[in-house]
Design a protein around this motif. Sequence first.
Motif, PDB file in Angstrom:
ATOM      1  N   ARG A 176      -9.733  48.857 -16.467  1.00  0.00           N
ATOM      2  CA  ARG A 176     -10.063  48.671 -17.878  1.00  0.00           C
ATOM      3  C   ARG A 176     -10.053  50.075 -18.462  1.00  0.00           C
ATOM      4  NH1 ARG A 176     -12.009  49.951 -22.923  1.00  0.00           N
ATOM      5  NH2 ARG A 176     -12.875  48.127 -24.009  1.00  0.00           N
ATOM      6  N   SER A 177      -9.051  50.372 -19.271  1.00  0.00           N
ATOM      7  CA  SER A 177      -8.891  51.721 -19.814  1.00  0.00           C
ATOM      8  C   SER A 177     -10.174  52.189 -20.490  1.00  0.00           C
ATOM      9  CB  SER A 177      -7.734  51.743 -20.815  1.00  0.00           C
ATOM     10  OG  SER A 177      -6.542  51.304 -20.196  1.00  0.00           O
ATOM     11  N   GLY A 178     -10.617  53.403 -20.140  1.00  0.00           N
ATOM     12  CA  GLY A 178     -11.831  53.965 -20.704  1.00  0.00           C
ATOM     13  C   GLY A 178     -13.084  53.638 -19.918  1.00  0.00           C
ATOM     14  N   TYR A 179     -13.019  52.649 -19.030  1.00  0.00           N
ATOM     15  CA  TYR A 179     -14.180  52.256 -18.228  1.00  0.00           C
ATOM     16  C   TYR A 179     -14.024  52.683 -16.775  1.00  0.00           C
ATOM     17  CZ  TYR A 179     -16.004  49.175 -21.963  1.00  0.00           C
ATOM     18  OH  TYR A 179     -16.515  48.672 -23.127  1.00  0.00           O
ATOM     19  N   GLY A 180     -12.949  52.228 -16.128  1.00  0.00           N
ATOM     20  CA  GLY A 180     -12.753  52.565 -14.729  1.00  0.00           C
ATOM     21  C   GLY A 180     -11.839  51.578 -14.023  1.00  0.00           C
ATOM     22  N   THR A 181     -11.743  51.744 -12.699  1.00  0.00           N
ATOM     23  CA  THR A 181     -10.801  50.980 -11.882  1.00  0.00           C
ATOM     24  C   THR A 181     -11.494  50.379 -10.670  1.00  0.00           C
ATOM     25  OG1 THR A 181      -8.947  52.408 -12.531  1.00  0.00           O
ATOM     26  CG2 THR A 181      -8.682  51.134 -10.503  1.00  0.00           C
ATOM     27  N   VAL A 182     -11.140  49.143 -10.349  1.00  0.00           N
ATOM     28  CA  VAL A 182     -11.520  48.547  -9.069  1.00  0.00           C
ATOM     29  C   VAL A 182     -10.232  48.353  -8.274  1.00  0.00           C
ATOM     30  CG1 VAL A 182     -13.634  47.436  -9.827  1.00  0.00           C
ATOM     31  CG2 VAL A 182     -11.477  46.236 -10.092  1.00  0.00           C
ATOM     32  N   SER A 183     -10.315  48.503  -6.967  1.00  0.00           N
ATOM     33  CA  SER A 183      -9.110  48.423  -6.147  1.00  0.00           C
ATOM     34  C   SER A 183      -9.430  47.831  -4.788  1.00  0.00           C
ATOM     35  CB  SER A 183      -8.491  49.814  -5.975  1.00  0.00           C
ATOM     36  OG  SER A 183      -9.407  50.688  -5.332  1.00  0.00           O
ATOM     37  N   GLY A 184      -8.382  47.493  -4.059  1.00  0.00           N
ATOM     38  CA  GLY A 184      -8.572  46.934  -2.730  1.00  0.00           C
ATOM     39  C   GLY A 184      -7.258  46.842  -1.987  1.00  0.00           C
ATOM     40  N   THR A 185      -7.322  46.343  -0.769  1.00  0.00           N
ATOM     41  CA  THR A 185      -6.133  46.135   0.057  1.00  0.00           C
ATOM     42  C   THR A 185      -6.268  44.811   0.800  1.00  0.00           C
ATOM     43  OG1 THR A 185      -7.068  47.264   1.987  1.00  0.00           O
ATOM     44  CG2 THR A 185      -5.817  48.617   0.428  1.00  0.00           C
ATOM     45  N   LEU A 186      -5.139  44.249   1.161  1.00  0.00           N
ATOM     46  CA  LEU A 186      -5.137  43.096   2.057  1.00  0.00           C
ATOM     47  C   LEU A 186      -3.875  43.150   2.905  1.00  0.00           C
ATOM     48  CD1 LEU A 186      -2.945  40.816   0.901  1.00  0.00           C
ATOM     49  CD2 LEU A 186      -4.796  40.309  -0.677  1.00  0.00           C
ATOM     50  N   ARG A 187      -3.922  42.485   4.046  1.00  0.00           N
ATOM     51  CA  ARG A 187      -2.791  42.487   4.971  1.00  0.00           C
ATOM     52  C   ARG A 187      -2.115  41.124   4.976  1.00  0.00           C
ATOM     53  NH1 ARG A 187      -2.501  47.037   7.823  1.00  0.00           N
ATOM     54  NH2 ARG A 187      -4.350  48.350   7.999  1.00  0.00           N
ATOM     55  N   TRP A 188      -0.799  41.158   5.188  1.00  0.00           N
ATOM     56  CA  TRP A 188       0.000  39.935   5.182  1.00  0.00           C
ATOM     57  C   TRP A 188       1.032  39.988   6.302  1.00  0.00           C
ATOM     58  CZ3 TRP A 188       5.288  40.008   3.019  1.00  0.00           C
ATOM     59  CH2 TRP A 188       5.923  38.768   3.156  1.00  0.00           C
ATOM     60  N   ASP A 189       1.069  38.940   7.108  1.00  0.00           N
ATOM     61  CA  ASP A 189       2.024  38.828   8.208  1.00  0.00           C
ATOM     62  C   ASP A 189       3.270  38.099   7.707  1.00  0.00           C
ATOM     63  OD1 ASP A 189       3.444  38.393  10.526  1.00  0.00           O
ATOM     64  OD2 ASP A 189       1.752  37.596  11.667  1.00  0.00           O
ATOM     65  N   SER A 190       4.430  38.726   7.824  1.00  0.00           N
ATOM     66  CA  SER A 190       5.667  38.165   7.269  1.00  0.00           C
ATOM     67  C   SER A 190       6.352  37.153   8.188  1.00  0.00           C
ATOM     68  CB  SER A 190       6.650  39.298   6.951  1.00  0.00           C
ATOM     69  OG  SER A 190       7.031  39.980   8.139  1.00  0.00           O
ATOM     70  N   SER A 191       5.678  36.714   9.243  1.00  0.00           N
ATOM     71  CA  SER A 191       6.280  35.746  10.161  1.00  0.00           C
ATOM     72  C   SER A 191       6.595  34.429   9.450  1.00  0.00           C
ATOM     73  CB  SER A 191       5.333  35.470  11.332  1.00  0.00           C
ATOM     74  OG  SER A 191       5.801  34.388  12.112  1.00  0.00           O
ATOM     75  N   CYS A 192       7.759  33.867   9.735  1.00  0.00           N
ATOM     76  CA  CYS A 192       8.167  32.566   9.196  1.00  0.00           C
ATOM     77  C   CYS A 192       8.137  31.488  10.277  1.00  0.00           C
ATOM     78  CB  CYS A 192       9.577  32.648   8.610  1.00  0.00           C
ATOM     79  SG  CYS A 192       9.692  33.554   7.051  1.00  0.00           S
ATOM     80  N   GLU A 193       7.504  31.769  11.396  1.00  0.00           N
ATOM     81  CA  GLU A 193       7.567  30.879  12.548  1.00  0.00           C
ATOM     82  C   GLU A 193       7.077  29.470  12.229  1.00  0.00           C
ATOM     83  OE1 GLU A 193       8.639  29.557  16.137  1.00  0.00           O
ATOM     84  OE2 GLU A 193       9.089  31.519  15.261  1.00  0.00           O
ATOM     85  N   GLN A 194       5.991  29.346  11.455  1.00  0.00           N
ATOM     86  CA  GLN A 194       5.461  28.005  11.178  1.00  0.00           C
ATOM     87  C   GLN A 194       6.453  27.161  10.391  1.00  0.00           C
ATOM     88  OE1 GLN A 194       2.266  27.652   8.303  1.00  0.00           O
ATOM     89  NE2 GLN A 194       2.561  29.762   7.629  1.00  0.00           N
ATOM     90  N   TYR A 195       7.187  27.785   9.462  1.00  0.00           N
ATOM     91  CA  TYR A 195       8.178  27.051   8.683  1.00  0.00           C
ATOM     92  C   TYR A 195       9.417  26.749   9.524  1.00  0.00           C
ATOM     93  CZ  TYR A 195       5.225  28.425   4.831  1.00  0.00           C
ATOM     94  OH  TYR A 195       4.153  28.608   4.005  1.00  0.00           O
ATOM     95  N   ARG A 196       9.825  27.707  10.336  1.00  0.00           N
ATOM     96  CA  ARG A 196      10.987  27.504  11.199  1.00  0.00           C
ATOM     97  C   ARG A 196      10.735  26.338  12.155  1.00  0.00           C
ATOM     98  NH1 ARG A 196      11.001  32.177  12.842  1.00  0.00           N
ATOM     99  NH2 ARG A 196      12.374  33.070  11.273  1.00  0.00           N
ATOM    100  N   THR A 197       9.536  26.296  12.716  1.00  0.00           N
ATOM    101  CA  THR A 197       9.176  25.206  13.627  1.00  0.00           C
ATOM    102  C   THR A 197       9.152  23.870  12.892  1.00  0.00           C
ATOM    103  OG1 THR A 197       7.854  26.695  14.995  1.00  0.00           O
ATOM    104  CG2 THR A 197       7.397  24.336  15.180  1.00  0.00           C
ATOM    105  N   ALA A 198       8.587  23.863  11.679  1.00  0.00           N
ATOM    106  CA  ALA A 198       8.506  22.626  10.901  1.00  0.00           C
ATOM    107  C   ALA A 198       9.893  22.095  10.561  1.00  0.00           C
ATOM    108  CB  ALA A 198       7.704  22.862   9.629  1.00  0.00           C
ATOM    109  N   PHE A 199      10.817  22.974  10.168  1.00  0.00           N
ATOM    110  CA  PHE A 199      12.167  22.530   9.826  1.00  0.00           C
ATOM    111  C   PHE A 199      12.903  22.018  11.060  1.00  0.00           C
ATOM    112  CE2 PHE A 199      12.189  25.736   6.112  1.00  0.00           C
ATOM    113  CZ  PHE A 199      11.583  24.804   5.294  1.00  0.00           C
TER     114      PHE A 199
END
Length: 206
Positions: A176-199
Amino acid sequence: MNRTRIVALALAATAAALVPALGQGATAAEGTYLQDPAGGEKSMKSMWTKDEMHKVEGQLRFFPGVQYKTVTRPGPSGAPEFERRVGDPRTLAWQPSYEFGWAVSDSTLVKKALTTKEGKHPVVVHAVLRAPDRSKAGEVRRELRDRPATGRERVPGGKRIACDTGEYTVEWSVTRSGYGTVSGTLRWDSSCEQYRTAFTTGEGPR
């Protein structure tokens, strides 16, 4: 019609319903997302200004956005003419998008108390998607003017990410300009195995 053929037709109809005919391009599991901080709609990270009269809260929802094309396959044994559209595992990929949530509070008389969420505010949302080697795989930034004190904004990532290329990190912030910043991180696994198995098994995406 004999019993074997009736069962085959029923199985084919069920499989066809699980993976709809979506033309050349399709998006599965659109509602699936990762959230930082974890929790529900109101779970947010927060910070106060130095004078403790204004608070900024922020949240990120990361939508991996699995993509695939569909192909026509014959029906099961006993009813091969009952064709169905199924996902092609060879075309699986990701196309992420980012949804930012924010809340801006102002104290009226007492520090960190008697807050209100009113007025219009300038809000800047930003996210960087980093590959396993820390290189930049994607980035979004949007300056939002005259936005309400609470709101959400979905931003397309615009980058296609290959399946099974490791664990990525999303670095995000809400300012929020003039007030400050909140930030964070998260992790994501790019595996498509569950979809590949389902198809492969004909069950379609979950």
